[in-house]
Design a protein around this motif. Structure first.
Motif, PDB file in Angstrom:
ATOM      1  N   UNK A   1     -10.531   8.117  -1.322  1.00 53.00           N
ATOM      2  CA  UNK A   1     -11.467   7.071  -1.773  1.00 53.00           C
ATOM      3  C   UNK A   1     -10.955   5.703  -1.342  1.00 53.00           C
ATOM      4  N   UNK A   2      -9.637   5.509  -1.504  1.00 59.18           N
ATOM      5  CA  UNK A   2      -9.018   4.233  -1.156  1.00 59.18           C
ATOM      6  C   UNK A   2      -9.158   3.947   0.339  1.00 59.18           C
ATOM      7  N   UNK A   3      -8.984   4.985   1.150  1.00 64.62           N
ATOM      8  CA  UNK A   3      -9.082   4.803   2.597  1.00 64.62           C
ATOM      9  C   UNK A   3     -10.477   4.319   2.985  1.00 64.62           C
ATOM     10  N   UNK A   4     -11.506   4.843   2.307  1.00 66.94           N
ATOM     11  CA  UNK A   4     -12.878   4.394   2.573  1.00 66.94           C
ATOM     12  C   UNK A   4     -13.034   2.898   2.352  1.00 66.94           C
ATOM     13  N   UNK A   5     -12.461   2.403   1.253  1.00 72.11           N
ATOM     14  CA  UNK A   5     -12.536   0.970   0.936  1.00 72.11           C
ATOM     15  C   UNK A   5     -11.683   0.143   1.893  1.00 72.11           C
ATOM     16  N   UNK A   6     -10.512   0.671   2.224  1.00 68.51           N
ATOM     17  CA  UNK A   6      -9.567  -0.062   3.079  1.00 68.51           C
ATOM     18  C   UNK A   6     -10.142  -0.225   4.497  1.00 68.51           C
ATOM     19  N   UNK A   7     -10.733   0.861   5.010  1.00 72.00           N
ATOM     20  CA  UNK A   7     -11.369   0.786   6.342  1.00 72.00           C
ATOM     21  C   UNK A   7     -12.438  -0.309   6.372  1.00 72.00           C
ATOM     22  N   UNK A   8     -13.170  -0.399   5.273  1.00 76.06           N
ATOM     23  CA  UNK A   8     -14.310  -1.315   5.180  1.00 76.06           C
ATOM     24  C   UNK A   8     -13.871  -2.777   5.023  1.00 76.06           C
ATOM     25  N   UNK A   9     -12.861  -3.040   4.178  1.00 78.43           N
ATOM     26  CA  UNK A   9     -12.615  -4.412   3.717  1.00 78.43           C
ATOM     27  C   UNK A   9     -11.233  -4.994   4.015  1.00 78.43           C
ATOM     28  N   UNK A  10     -10.309  -4.191   4.544  1.00 76.56           N
ATOM     29  CA  UNK A  10      -8.965  -4.707   4.834  1.00 76.56           C
ATOM     30  C   UNK A  10      -8.893  -5.086   6.309  1.00 76.56           C
ATOM     31  N   UNK A  11      -8.319  -6.262   6.597  1.00 79.94           N
ATOM     32  CA  UNK A  11      -8.333  -6.712   8.001  1.00 79.94           C
ATOM     33  C   UNK A  11      -7.104  -6.268   8.781  1.00 79.94           C
ATOM     34  N   UNK A  12      -5.982  -5.985   8.088  1.00 81.86           N
ATOM     35  CA  UNK A  12      -4.785  -5.586   8.827  1.00 81.86           C
ATOM     36  C   UNK A  12      -3.772  -4.952   7.886  1.00 81.86           C
TER      37      UNK A  12
ATOM     38  N   UNK B   1       0.835  -1.206   0.000  1.00 78.85           N
ATOM     39  CA  UNK B   1       0.000   0.000   0.000  1.00 78.85           C
ATOM     40  C   UNK B   1       0.870   1.255   0.000  1.00 78.85           C
ATOM     41  N   UNK B   2       0.580   2.121  -0.967  1.00 79.84           N
ATOM     42  CA  UNK B   2       1.175   3.460  -1.035  1.00 79.84           C
ATOM     43  C   UNK B   2       0.004   4.419  -1.084  1.00 79.84           C
ATOM     44  N   UNK B   3      -0.433   4.758  -2.305  1.00 80.91           N
ATOM     45  CA  UNK B   3      -1.656   5.553  -2.461  1.00 80.91           C
ATOM     46  C   UNK B   3      -2.904   4.745  -2.192  1.00 80.91           C
ATOM     47  N   UNK B   4      -2.809   3.410  -2.397  1.00 80.67           N
ATOM     48  CA  UNK B   4      -3.908   2.521  -2.015  1.00 80.67           C
ATOM     49  C   UNK B   4      -4.828   2.073  -3.136  1.00 80.67           C
ATOM     50  N   UNK B   5      -4.513   2.407  -4.393  1.00 81.19           N
ATOM     51  CA  UNK B   5      -5.380   1.997  -5.502  1.00 81.19           C
ATOM     52  C   UNK B   5      -5.436   0.491  -5.687  1.00 81.19           C
ATOM     53  N   UNK B   6      -4.261  -0.153  -5.659  1.00 82.93           N
ATOM     54  CA  UNK B   6      -4.204  -1.614  -5.814  1.00 82.93           C
ATOM     55  C   UNK B   6      -4.868  -2.305  -4.623  1.00 82.93           C
ATOM     56  N   UNK B   7      -4.566  -1.847  -3.423  1.00 80.70           N
ATOM     57  CA  UNK B   7      -5.129  -2.458  -2.216  1.00 80.70           C
ATOM     58  C   UNK B   7      -6.651  -2.304  -2.185  1.00 80.70           C
ATOM     59  N   UNK B   8      -7.144  -1.105  -2.504  1.00 77.88           N
ATOM     60  CA  UNK B   8      -8.593  -0.864  -2.487  1.00 77.88           C
ATOM     61  C   UNK B   8      -9.297  -1.766  -3.497  1.00 77.88           C
ATOM     62  N   UNK B   9      -8.748  -1.852  -4.711  1.00 77.24           N
ATOM     63  CA  UNK B   9      -9.339  -2.703  -5.745  1.00 77.24           C
ATOM     64  C   UNK B   9      -9.308  -4.172  -5.351  1.00 77.24           C
ATOM     65  N   UNK B  10      -8.205  -4.590  -4.740  1.00 75.86           N
ATOM     66  CA  UNK B  10      -8.046  -5.984  -4.294  1.00 75.86           C
ATOM     67  C   UNK B  10      -9.058  -6.316  -3.206  1.00 75.86           C
ATOM     68  N   UNK B  11      -9.200  -5.414  -2.238  1.00 79.20           N
ATOM     69  CA  UNK B  11     -10.126  -5.639  -1.120  1.00 79.20           C
ATOM     70  C   UNK B  11     -11.568  -5.718  -1.618  1.00 79.20           C
ATOM     71  N   UNK B  12     -11.899  -4.866  -2.594  1.00 81.75           N
ATOM     72  CA  UNK B  12     -13.249  -4.840  -3.141  1.00 81.75           C
ATOM     73  C   UNK B  12     -13.581  -6.159  -3.840  1.00 81.75           C
TER      74      UNK B  12
END
Length: 316
Positions: free
Chosen positions: A242-253, A180-191
């Motif tokens: 936007x990424x933080x919104x997704x990460x808060x919702x769907x990332x566990x750690x 995770x840097x800006x979070x685009x890959x992580x947000x898309x992955x979590x979704x």
């Protein structure tokens, strides 16, 4: 808020849309690394992607979604690395101009890539204020559409296609990891993981020297990056809203790795798997190795995010 996130159908449509621009990257394993880590790791090799990084996906999707009138004026962005090359290449395939604002200290390998894809580089001072003001001037002068590197739904939707392929090709994963840097890959992955298999644990990895996502995740609010210092040059940027919104919702750690741990993991991938990765790409393996108990006996998917490393400056 949730309704604004791309649906599974939208991500599948994006995957279809970007076919001419991307590779379906392979998944590799290493029995030696499995033995060392005590778990089964499946590496999704985006270091083999066009432009050498997953960023090809989001840039292509964003460019292809522009109207003809927008395309005629070209695209612009600010980026120190892989997004710059990805957007320049997507623009070239679409036959439109690309104006790329890059900090003067961006790695030479990444500047060469942008030039090679026909992008016009506009250099700026290496700070966010200068990047943004230079970009503003470029957009005003050219009328080009600004395609942000990560905090942009069309880009997140494109990056999500990586996990879409991963989970189609490799079933029964217990966990999936992304840097995770800006979070685009992580947000898309979590979704995508949430849509296809909500029982998969999504875990992010971040360098200790640039740990704004880790801090933000635990504070429940975005804490901007302050003077990041890490070898993982692709992860220096602050987490997108936007990424933080997704990460808060769907990332566990979110797990951290020090620079020596990142270098060790990078070297291990070179030596054991015989493939080229950049430091940012090795961060998930480094974080996994620093927290082995968490992963023991599990099937873990790891996204290898990119391979654009300056071979003249390898850290080992």
């Amino acid at each position: 808020m949730k309704t604004a996130f791309p649906s599974l159908a939208a991500i599948e449509a994006a995957h279809e849309r970007i076919q001419p621009f991307i590779h379906r990257t392979p998944i590799l394993t290493s029995s030696a690394i499995n033995e060392i880590t005590g778990c089964e790791i499946y590496f999704k090799c985006e270091n083999f992607q066009k432009v050498g990084a997953f960023k090809a996906r989001g840039a292509a999707n964003a460019v292809m979604k522009l109207t003809d009138a927008q395309k005629s004026k070209g695209v612009a962005t600010h980026s120190s690395g892989n997004h710059a090359a990805a957007l320049a290449r997507a623009a070239r395939v679409a036959g439109i101009p690309a104006y790329i604002v890059m900090p003067s200290n961006a790695p030479d390998v990444k500047k060469k890539a942008v030039k090679g894809y026909g992008g016009e580089i506009i250099e700026c001072e290496p700070n966010l204020k200068s990047r943004e003001s230079t970009l503003e001037a470029v957009v005003e002068k050219t009328g080009a559409s600004f395609i942000p590197p990560f905090d942009y739904m069309d880009v997140i939707e494109g990056q999500a296609t990586c996990a879409l392929e991963f989970l189609e090709d490799q079933e029964n994963l217990d966990m999936i990891m992304a840097p995770v840097g800006g979070g685009g890959l992580l947000a898309g992955t979590a979704l995508v993981a949430n849509y296809l298999n909500p029982s998969i644990e999504v875990i992010a990895a971040e360098p200790k020297g640039a740990d704004d996502a880790f801090q933000s995740f635990h504070a429940g609010r975005r804490i901007p990056q302050a003077e990041p210092n890490t070898i993982a040059d692709g992860l220096l940027t602050s987490l997108g809203e936007l990424n933080f919104g997704l990460i808060k919702e769907y990332v566990s750690d979110i797990l951290l790795a020090s620079d020596p741990e990142i270098i060790e993991a990078m070297r291990m991938i070179f030596e054991r798997m015989k493939i080229v990765v950049e430091p940012s790409c090795a961060v998930p393996l480094a974080a996994l190795m620093a927290n082995q108990d968490k992963f023991r006996g599990k099937k873990v998917g790891v996204i290898l995010s990119g391979g654009n490393v300056d071979l003249g400056k390898l850290p080992f």
